[in-house]
Design an enzyme around this catalytic site. Structure first.
Site, PDB file in Angstrom:
ATOM      1  N   LYS B  79       0.854  -1.199   0.000  1.00 48.58           N
ATOM      2  CA  LYS B  79       0.000   0.000   0.000  1.00 48.58           C
ATOM      3  C   LYS B  79       0.887   1.246   0.000  1.00 48.58           C
ATOM      4  O   LYS B  79       1.924   1.276   0.676  1.00 48.58           O
ATOM      5  CB  LYS B  79      -0.897  -0.033   1.245  1.00 48.58           C
ATOM      6  CG  LYS B  79      -1.971   1.066   1.283  1.00 48.58           C
ATOM      7  CD  LYS B  79      -2.861   0.943   2.521  1.00 48.58           C
ATOM      8  CE  LYS B  79      -3.962   2.002   2.529  1.00 48.58           C
ATOM      9  NZ  LYS B  79      -4.837   1.903   3.711  1.00 48.58           N
ATOM     10  N   SER B 187     -10.025   2.259   2.757  1.00 47.79           N
ATOM     11  CA  SER B 187      -9.046   2.898   1.906  1.00 47.79           C
ATOM     12  C   SER B 187      -8.083   1.947   1.202  1.00 47.79           C
ATOM     13  O   SER B 187      -7.479   2.323   0.203  1.00 47.79           O
ATOM     14  CB  SER B 187      -8.232   3.903   2.721  1.00 47.79           C
ATOM     15  OG  SER B 187      -7.407   3.231   3.651  1.00 47.79           O
ATOM     16  N   SER B 211     -10.522   0.233   7.071  1.00 49.76           N
ATOM     17  CA  SER B 211      -9.844   0.280   5.768  1.00 49.76           C
ATOM     18  C   SER B 211      -9.175  -1.010   5.312  1.00 49.76           C
ATOM     19  O   SER B 211      -8.736  -1.091   4.171  1.00 49.76           O
ATOM     20  CB  SER B 211      -8.792   1.390   5.757  1.00 49.76           C
ATOM     21  OG  SER B 211      -9.415   2.640   5.628  1.00 49.76           O
TER      22      SER B 211
END
Lengths: 95, 521
Positions: B79, B187, B211
Site C-alpha cells: 500500500k 481505503s 480500511s
C-alpha cells in the site's frame, strides 16, 4: 452547533488551506452535515467517565539516552522543494 | 505460467521450497498479470519490475542453499502508505508529489527480511481517508467483482431442416455479468483489488476505521486489523495515530496468518509498539473451537440492513454452533456512538498529523507572496476534497471553545465503547461475530454517497468500534448476495488474541468455501 461561512473561512485559515468563496460555501454545507451527525454524542451520559488517552494500558517506553542516529543532513533535505547547503529554503519571514 | 498467480502463499511456499517453481518464475507471472490487468483495474500506481526481478533472483539463490525465510520468493503488493526507500511513497496524495523516502517502514523491512518480493505500490484513498478508493489522486480502483444478472430466457421453437428435430421452446435461466463497475472499498482498495484479481500473492494494508476489513469484504478476500500496537507504525504515513494499524489482505485465512506473523514485531522506533513476542499465528489454524463462547451483539442489527446480510450472519452463527461453539447473545450498548465519536477523534488527529505538509520539507510547493500564502496555496492545491474536509473538521473541533464539547466528549464516549467490550470479554466471551459491512460493493461514482459525506462514512459502522477500542478484527468471506457479490463476516477478539480470530475465521472459511470473481478484465 453549526458553522457559518465566516467560521469556515476562519477555520480554513487556521488549517492553512486557501479557500475560494465557492469552496467555503460548499464546505459550510458539508461540515454542517458532519457536525449534525456527531451531535448525537451529547445524548451520552459521561458523568464520571475519564477521557481515553491510550487504548492499551501501557507505559511510555523510554529510549536509552545515547546518540544512535544522525549525520544524515543530506538525506533529510533530499526531498525538499528548495534547499541550499543542507538548509530548507522558505520565502523571507524576517524583514 | 499464469496459473502460478493462483497459488496461495502457503502453496507457493511449498513449491518454492521444493524447487518445483522458482521465485523468478512466479514473479514474472505476476508482472505479466499486472501488465495485462492494471490498465483496467488501476490497483497499482507504481510497478517496481526491476526491483522485483532482483529480489526474486536473490530469493532463488537463498532457496537453492535451503536458506529461505518465511516468505522467501513470495511476491507482494505494498500500500502506498508504507515508506519504501527510494520508491514512490505518496499516500496517493498530490501534496507528497515526488516523495521518495530515504528510509524503509518497519513493516516492509520485516517482509523483505523474510524474503518477500516487492511488485509495486498499491492505490488507496488519499491519506487513507475514504471507503471507496475514489479519493485517490491517481483515480479510482475497480473491483474485479461485478454484479451478475439472472435472466429468464425464452427458448425459441426451432425446426432443424428435413428429418431434424423440433425443440419445444420453454425457458431457461442464464447468468450474465453486469457491465457496471464497482468500487473495491477503501481505503485499502488497491490492496484488496490486487489480491482478488491475482495481481499479487498478498498485500499490506492499513486500517483506521475499517480500511482493511471493508475492502476485504467487498472483494471476497481475508483482511485482519491486528490489536493496536501489534504492527509498528514507524514509516507508515500517519492519519489518526491512536487508531492506525497495519495488517494484511490475503486470499485465505492461512495466508493472512503467514503475512501477519512477518509484518508484526516489537519495534523500539514506535513507542506504541507493544513488548510481546509475535506468536505463530498459523499454528492456531485447524484447532477445534468446541466450547468456545461466541458473542452475538444485538446492536449490530441495524435498520435497513439488507436481508442478504442478516441471512449471512445467521449462517455464520449456525456454522460456529455446528463446530461446537456456544452462542451467546450480548449487548454492546454504545455501538451506535462509535461512528460519530470516530468522526471527531480521527479528523482531530489527522488535522495535527497533516500539518507537516507545508511545502517546506517534502512534496509539492506552490509559491506565494509570503510564507503563509505559500502554505495555504500549497495545501489548497495538494490536498483533495475529502482530506480538506477532515482537516477542517479536526481543526474546528480542536479550536478554542469547542475542544470540551467535541473532542473531550468523544474521548469519554470512546472509554465507554471500550468498556462495553471489556465487560463482554470479562463475562467469558472469547470472540464476537458480526457482519463486516452493511452492504455489498457499490457502484463507482454512486450519487447518494457523493452528495452526502455521512452516507459514505456509514460503510464503517460495523468496523469502526474495533479501532476505537484498539481490538483485533478480521473480515472473512462468507457468501454471495443475490447479485453474486461477496459478503464478509467480522470476528472481533480480545486484545492480542489474533490466534482465536484465525482459528475461528478458518472454521467459517471451511464451511463457506472460497469465492473467486469471474474474470472479465
Amino acid at each position: 452547533m453549526s458553522v457559518d461561512l465566516q467560521t469556515v473561512k476562519r477555520v480554513a485559515h487556521l488549517a492553512r488551506i486557501a479557500v475560494s468563496e465557492e469552496d467555503a460555501e460548499r464546505m459550510t454545507g458539508e461540515l454542517n452535515a458532519i457536525l449534525g451527525f456527531v451531535e448525537q454524542l451529547n445524548e451520552v451520559d459521561v458523568a464520571g467517565v475519564e477521557p481515553m488517552t491510550s487504548v492499551t494500558p501501557m507505559e511510555m517506553k523510554k529510549r536509552q539516552d545515547a546518540v544512535t542516529d544522525g549525520n544524515k543532513a543530506a538525506d533529510i533535505v533530499a526531498n525538499a522543494p528548495a534547499t541550499d547547503e543542507n538548509f530548507f529554503l522558505v520565502p523571507k519571514v524576517v524583514e | 505460467m499464469s496459473d502460478l498467480t493462483h497459488l496461495t502463499i502457503s502453496e507457493a511456499r511449498a513449491k518454492l521450497r521444493g524447487k518445483e517453481i522458482s521465485a523468478a518464475e512466479i514473479t514474472e507471472a505476476y508482472l505479466a498479470a499486472i501488465e495485462r490487468a492494471n490498465p483496467v483495474l488501476n490497483a497499482y500506481i507504481v510497478v517496481t519490475g526491476d526491483k522485483a526481478r532482483d529480489m526474486a533472483k536473490a530469493s532463488d539463490a537463498k532457496l537453492a542453499k535451503g536458506e529461505g525465510g518465511a516468505l522467501e520468493g513470495i511476491p507482494l503488493g505494498i500500500k502506498d502508505l508504507f515508506a519504501t526507500e527510494g520508491i514512490h511513497t505518496q499516500a496517493c496524495s498530490h501534496v507528497l508529489d515526488g516523495f521518495k523516502p530515504r528510509y524503509e517502514s518497519t513493516v516492509t523491512t520485516n517482509l523483505w527480511a523474510d524474503g518477500a518480493v516487492m511488485l509495486g505500490k498499491l492505490n488507496m484513498d488519499e491519506f487513507a481517508m475514504g471507503s471507496s478508493n475514489e479519493t485517490s489522486y491517481y483515480g479510482p480502483v475497480i473491483n474485479p467483482w461485478r454484479r451478475s444478472r439472472v435472466d429468464t430466457v425464452v427458448m425459441p421453437t426451432t425446426h432443424q431442416g428435413d428429418g431434424g428435430f423440433v425443440s419445444a421452446g420453454g425457458t431457461k435461466t442464464q447468468r450474465s455479468l453486469d457491465n457496471a463497475q464497482l468500487v473495491p472499498g477503501g481505503s485499502s482498495g488497491g490492496s484488496a483489488s490486487a489480491v482478488a484479481a491475482f495481481l499479487c500473492a498478498g498485500a499490506t494494508a492499513t486500517d483506521t476505521g475499517g480500511s482493511i476489513r471493508q475492502p476485504a469484504a467487498f472483494t471476497g478476500t481475508v483482511g485482519i486489523k491486528p490489536t493496536y500496537g501489534r504492527c509498528s507504525r514507524w514509516g507508515v504515513v500517519a492519519f489518526a495515530s491512536s487508531l492506525d494499524q497495519a495488517g494484511p489482505i490475503a486470499r485465505d485465512v492461512r495466508d493472512a496468518a503467514i503475512l501477519l506473523k512477518s509484518m508484526a514485531s516489537v519495534d523500539p522506533k514506535d513507542t506504541t509498539s507493544v513488548d510481546r513476542p509475535v506468536p505463530d499465528y498459523e499454528a492456531a489454524i485447524g484447532k477445534p473451537i468446541k466450547g468456545m463462547k461466541v458473542g452475538i451483539p444485538k446492536e449490530y442489527r441495524v435498520d435497513g440492513m439488507p436481508q442478504d446480510i442478516e441471512a449471512l450472519w445467521q449462517k455464520g452463527i449456525a456454522w460456529l454452533k455446528d463446530a461446537g461453539a456456544e452462542i451467546v447473545d450480548i449487548s454492546l450498548p454504545h455501538t451506535r456512538y462509535a461512528l460519530p465519536a470516530y468522526y471527531i477523534v480521527a479528523p482531530a488527529e489527522a488535522s495535527s498529523n497533516l500539518a507537516r505538509y507545508d511545502g517546506v520539507r517534502y512534496g509539492l510547493r506552490v509559491p506565494g507572496k509570503d510564507i503563509i500564502d505559500m502554505y495555504e496555496k500549497t495545501r489548497a492545491a495538494g490536498f483533495g476534497r475529502e482530506v480538506k474536509r477532515r482537516i477542517m473538521i479536526g481543526t474546528y473541533v480542536l479550536s478554542a471553545g469547542y475542544y470540551d464539547a467535541y473532542y473531550l466528549q468523544a474521548q469519554k464516549v470512546r472509554t465507554l465503547i471500550k468498556r462495553d467490550f471489556e465487560n463482554v470479554f470479562a463475562a467469558g466471551v472469547d470472540v464476537i461475530l458480526t457482519p463486516a459491512t452493511p452492504s455489498a460493493a457499490f457502484g463507482i461514482a454512486d450519487e447518494d454517497m457523493a452528495s452526502d459525506p455521512v452516507k459514505m462514512y456509514l460503510n464503517d459502522i460495523f468496523t469502526v468500534t474495533v479501532n476505537m477500542a484498539g481490538l483485533p478484527g478480521i473480515s472473512v468471506p462468507a457468501g454471495l448476495d443475490g447479485k453474486g457479490l461477496p459478503l464478509g463476516l467480522q470476528l472481533i477478539g480480545r486484545p492480542f488474541d489474533e490466534e482465536t480470530l484465525f482459528q475461528t475465521a478458518h472454521v467459517i472459511e471451511q464451511a463457506a468455501g472460497k469465492f473467486l470473481p469471474e474474470k472479465w478484465w
